[in-house]
Every structure is written in C-alpha cells, then in structure tokens.
Design a protein around this motif. Structure first.
Motif, PDB file in Angstrom:
ATOM      1  N   PRO A  51       0.403  -0.905  -0.057  1.00 30.12           N
ATOM      2  CA  PRO A  51       0.099  -0.167   0.041  1.00 30.12           C
ATOM      3  C   PRO A  51       0.485   1.667  -0.027  1.00 30.12           C
ATOM      4  CG  PRO A  51      -1.066  -1.250   1.779  1.00 30.12           C
ATOM      5  CD  PRO A  51       0.455  -1.879   1.176  1.00 30.12           C
ATOM      6  N   SER A  52       0.105   2.237  -0.492  1.00 28.23           N
ATOM      7  CA  SER A  52       0.632   4.053  -0.086  1.00 28.23           C
ATOM      8  C   SER A  52      -0.093   4.698  -0.262  1.00 28.23           C
ATOM      9  CB  SER A  52       2.032   3.668  -1.379  1.00 28.23           C
ATOM     10  OG  SER A  52       2.219   5.100  -1.948  1.00 28.23           O
ATOM     11  N   LEU A  53       0.479   6.235   0.196  1.00 29.55           N
ATOM     12  CA  LEU A  53      -0.634   7.168   0.112  1.00 29.55           C
ATOM     13  C   LEU A  53       0.357   8.198  -0.284  1.00 29.55           C
ATOM     14  CD1 LEU A  53      -2.691   8.441   3.316  1.00 29.55           C
ATOM     15  CD2 LEU A  53      -0.970  10.303   1.502  1.00 29.55           C
ATOM     16  N   ARG A  54       1.480   8.089  -0.110  1.00 34.02           N
ATOM     17  CA  ARG A  54       2.762   9.753  -0.608  1.00 34.02           C
ATOM     18  C   ARG A  54       2.563   9.285  -1.638  1.00 34.02           C
ATOM     19  NH1 ARG A  54       1.802  10.550   4.915  1.00 34.02           N
ATOM     20  NH2 ARG A  54       2.231   8.007   4.267  1.00 34.02           N
ATOM     21  N   THR A  55       3.124   8.015  -2.175  1.00 36.29           N
ATOM     22  CA  THR A  55       4.326   7.500  -2.883  1.00 36.29           C
ATOM     23  C   THR A  55       3.314   7.950  -4.166  1.00 36.29           C
ATOM     24  OG1 THR A  55       5.344   6.756  -1.661  1.00 36.29           O
ATOM     25  CG2 THR A  55       6.013   5.912  -3.832  1.00 36.29           C
ATOM     26  N   ARG A 115       6.652  -0.327  -6.538  1.00 40.72           N
ATOM     27  CA  ARG A 115       7.313  -1.248  -5.279  1.00 40.72           C
ATOM     28  C   ARG A 115       6.899  -1.912  -4.915  1.00 40.72           C
ATOM     29  NH1 ARG A 115       4.786   2.759  -0.078  1.00 40.72           N
ATOM     30  NH2 ARG A 115       6.240   4.089   0.002  1.00 40.72           N
ATOM     31  N   HIS A 153      14.392   3.478  -0.692  1.00 36.67           N
ATOM     32  CA  HIS A 153      13.349   4.440  -0.672  1.00 36.67           C
ATOM     33  C   HIS A 153      14.119   5.834  -1.469  1.00 36.67           C
ATOM     34  CE1 HIS A 153       9.447   6.150  -1.180  1.00 36.67           C
ATOM     35  NE2 HIS A 153       8.857   5.647  -0.168  1.00 36.67           N
ATOM     36  N   GLN A 156      12.000   9.450  -1.590  1.00 37.77           N
ATOM     37  CA  GLN A 156      11.965   9.955  -0.500  1.00 37.77           C
ATOM     38  C   GLN A 156      13.252  10.211   0.363  1.00 37.77           C
ATOM     39  OE1 GLN A 156       9.162   9.450   2.285  1.00 37.77           O
ATOM     40  NE2 GLN A 156      10.443  11.367   3.186  1.00 37.77           N
ATOM     41  N   CYS A 297       9.228   9.766   7.597  1.00 35.39           N
ATOM     42  CA  CYS A 297       9.314  10.043   6.455  1.00 35.39           C
ATOM     43  C   CYS A 297       7.476   9.950   5.981  1.00 35.39           C
ATOM     44  CB  CYS A 297       9.510   8.784   5.631  1.00 35.39           C
ATOM     45  SG  CYS A 297       8.954   7.455   6.438  1.00 35.39           S
ATOM     46  N   LEU A 298       6.979   9.385   7.487  1.00 35.71           N
ATOM     47  CA  LEU A 298       5.471   9.539   7.310  1.00 35.71           C
ATOM     48  C   LEU A 298       5.172   7.177   6.141  1.00 35.71           C
ATOM     49  CD1 LEU A 298       2.987  12.846   6.988  1.00 35.71           C
ATOM     50  CD2 LEU A 298       4.487  11.127   9.403  1.00 35.71           C
ATOM     51  N   PRO A 299       3.749   6.830   6.813  1.00 35.70           N
ATOM     52  CA  PRO A 299       2.894   6.936   7.920  1.00 35.70           C
ATOM     53  C   PRO A 299       3.386   7.317   9.083  1.00 35.70           C
ATOM     54  CG  PRO A 299       2.844   4.585   6.883  1.00 35.70           C
ATOM     55  CD  PRO A 299       4.088   5.623   5.689  1.00 35.70           C
ATOM     56  N   ARG A 325       7.747  15.026  -1.479  1.00 35.24           N
ATOM     57  CA  ARG A 325       8.021  13.939  -2.623  1.00 35.24           C
ATOM     58  C   ARG A 325       7.326  14.348  -3.822  1.00 35.24           C
ATOM     59  NH1 ARG A 325       7.398   9.125  -0.468  1.00 35.24           N
ATOM     60  NH2 ARG A 325       7.374   8.837  -2.653  1.00 35.24           N
TER      61      ARG A 325
HETATM   62  N1   CP Z   1       6.829   7.649   2.435  1.00 38.66           N
HETATM   63  C1   CP Z   1       6.612   6.869   2.125  1.00 38.66           C
HETATM   64  O1   CP Z   1       6.794   6.326   1.145  1.00 38.66           O
HETATM   65  O2   CP Z   1       4.769   6.943   2.254  1.00 38.66           O
HETATM   66  P1   CP Z   1       3.895   5.908   1.486  1.00 38.66           P
HETATM   67  O3   CP Z   1       4.250   4.773   2.161  1.00 38.66           O
HETATM   68  O4   CP Z   1       2.510   6.718   2.300  1.00 38.66           O
HETATM   69  O5   CP Z   1       3.802   6.082   0.156  1.00 38.66           O
END
Ligand code: CP
Length: 351
Positions: A51-55, A115, A153, A156, A297-299, A325
């Motif tokens: 999963p991912s939000l930012r990427t 990813r 990564h 990041q 880096c979050l989350p 990013r």
């Molecule tokens: N920092 C980062 O890669 O966030 P995600 O895992 O939400 O993409």
C-alpha cells in the motif's frame, strides 16, 4: 533540463552529489512554477505490491502536472498476482510472471515504477536481493523507478535532502541524528538507508542511533561511510539516543526491522522489541537539541514511534517532507523522460 537521461533510479547512488544538486535545483524551480506540459502523451505505469498514500498520490499528481498520465496496477487486487522466481511451475496464487508483465507494460508506458518491500518473514539474505526490482530492470525496455524496495526508497531520500536544504541550508554541516524508533511491527529499512546515503553524500555529520541488534546492512554502512569521506562528512553509530542528541540540528526518526531477527518467529521478534520501548521520541528529546528539526517519512503511528506533541510541534517538518516528494519526483520524471540538454561543445551541436 537535466544534463543526462537517467535510465533508472533505484538507489541514491544512481546520482552523484553534483547530479543530486542539479535535480534539486530543478525541483525548486518546479515548486515555484508547478505546471508544465513536457510529458504530454507519456504514461507512467506504477506497480504496487504494497500500500501507499504519499508515493502513489504524489506520482499521480506529478505526471498530471507535467501533462502526462499514470496507470496504477495493484498486484493481487486490480491486476494479477505476479510471480518473480525463475523456473517455477506457476500452479499457485500467481497468474502471471513479471517476465511477460514487464515486457507488456513496456509496450504501453514510457517508464515503470515499482514498490515491493518485504515483511521480515524471510531471511535477510533473501530479502536484500530485491528480486522483483531486479526482474523489472532485466525484463523492461523502459526506465524503472524504485518506489521502495528492501534496501532503498530513493524518492523519499531526495525529498528529504531537499527539505534539509530548505530548512537548514546547503551545505548543511550541522549534525543530523538518524534514529531507530520502537514500533509494533518490523518495518522496512529502505527509508533509513536512502536518507543515510543522501545525507552522507551531502557531507553532513551523521549520527546513526539504534539499539544493539538493529544494525543496518553492512554494504549500506560501507557505502555511507565512503560517500561521507568523499564529501568531508562522517558517520558515527550510537547505541543510546540521548548520547546522539547534544548539538544536533535535526533528528530523522524511523523504525525498521532487525536483520538478525528477520525470518524469526513472531514471538521471538516481539520479545526482542519488548526491551526497546524507551526508543520513543518525546518533546523532551526535541528540547535537548539545538534548534532541532524533526523529520519522519510518514506514515507514523502517534504515541508509538513518536509522541503526538512532537508531530504537532513547530519542530516538525513532516508535512513539508511529504510535499517535497511531489517536486523532486517531477524533476526525476523530466530527467528520465525528456532528451538531455544539448552540449554546445559537441561536434553535433548544430545538426
Ligand atoms: N513515505 C512514503 O513512502 O509514504 P507512503 O508509504 O504512504 O507512500
């Protein structure tokens, strides 16, 4: 425009210090003027095994703001489970091999982003081989971008070195702490590795803090030390967080899984973690630093790795890191998908 065509971006070591700085300059220009249409008609295919939000969001928006488009394949969800091992009879969960998948996607898209990171249920020696990324590099005929693997990564890392440059300055000679944090799950060490390599490449004084048993991969440590030496910086390891803090200008806090416990039963990993709960970042830690900048880096799980009042404090740069990013990835996409700047010294310059 970037000075060469970047064929793939898998690790911070794919860019020299000069190239990193060149890319960051382009990213800052794109931050000031976000919309360009240089990638009109071009498509990035993003393949997610995790999963991912930012990427995911930042790459989708990056392609859109550059005039192109993204198509996203969630492995095992909106596309087939993909096999990566050679010489297996595919009578299990995987309906397609990356050997065909990467070649087919290469006919549709101008770059592929991947990813795939492990859950520490296998031996580290297996995980560190990054077979999925290597498979895509081998089978694709278009550039590959690493969206997070076992070891790296790099997007990041780029965003974070841009944030450091904006908040602390260039070159940032003041000490930075990169610290392990307590967590309920073993997380990938890719972010830590990529940030470490970027700040070492930039010549910073790096203080790497973690409990005994959470050492980073030996090859990553060797690369970081070599980069730091070349750039006039240093990498020192601390096994107590408090010892690393005095005089530090920034702290990058991030949990990662233990290499020596990788592949061990959950109960053993849990027992090892139980003794390390004091590795949680509090406001008191931040107050003991010199104008400390807090990075992550979050989350992040509030109250687990990092206390909520640190995340909500003026020390925190986490939202700026996430925004960056977008800007660095736009610069990266232009470097990969546009022809290089003509060299006036070339005999073919006027042809
Ligand atoms: N920092 C980062 O890669 O966030 P995600 O895992 O939400 O993409």
């Amino acid at each position: 425009m970037f000075s060469r065509v970047l064929r793939s971006f898998l690790s911070p070591e794919d860019l020299t210090l000069a190239e990193t700085n060149e890319l960051l300059d382009i990213a800052l220009e794109l931050k000031r003027n976000p919309l360009r249409y240089d990638l009109a008609g071009k498509t990035l295919a993003s393949v997610y095994f995790n999963p991912s939000l930012r990427t995911r969001t930042s790459f989708d928006v990056a392609m859109y703001q550059l005039g192109g488009a993204t198509t996203t394949l969630n492995v095992g969800d909106n596309t087939w489970n993909l096999e990566y091992r050679d010489d297996v009879v595919m009578d299990g969960a995987c309906a397609e091999h990356i050997r065909e998948a990467a070649r087919v996607i290469s006919r549709y898209a101008q770059a592929i982003a991947v990813r795939a990171f492990p859950k520490y249920t296998e031996k580290w020696e297996d995980n560190r081989q990054e077979p999925i990324h290597k498979g895509f590099v081998r089978e694709s005929s278009v550039p590959i971008i690493n969206l997070e693997s076992s070891l790296h990564h790099p997007c990041q890392g780029l965003a974070d070195i841009l944030t450091i440059r904006e908040k602390i300055g260039k070159p940032a000679k003041e000490p930075i702490v990169i610290s392990w944090g307590w967590h309920v799950n073993p997380l990938p060490m890719a972010v830590t590795n990529s940030v470490l390599l970027e700040v070492a490449k930039a010549g910073m004084e790096v203080r790497l803090a973690h409990p005994e048993g959470w050492e980073l991969d030996q090859d990553i440590m060797a690369s970081a030390r070599s980069l730091a030496t070349s750039a006039g910086g240093s990498v020192k390891v601390y096994n107590e967080l408090d010892a690393a803090l005095p005089g530090a200008r920034a702290i990058y806090f991030k949990s990662w899984g233990s290499i020596i416990n990788s592949g061990a039963p959950d109960v053993e990993r849990g027992a090892a973690l139980a003794h390390q709960r004091h590795w949680q970042l509090t406001l008191d830690h931040m107050k003991r630093m010199d104008r400390g900048l807090f990075m992550h880096c979050l989350p992040v799980r509030r109250g687990v790795e990092v206390m909520a009042d640190v995340l909500d404090s003026p020390y925190s740069a986490v939202i700026d890191q996430a925004e960056n990013r977008l800007h660095v990835q736009k610069a990266l996409l232009l470097a990969m998908l546009l022809p290089p700047r003509p060299d006036p010294s070339s005999p073919n310059y006027n042809i």
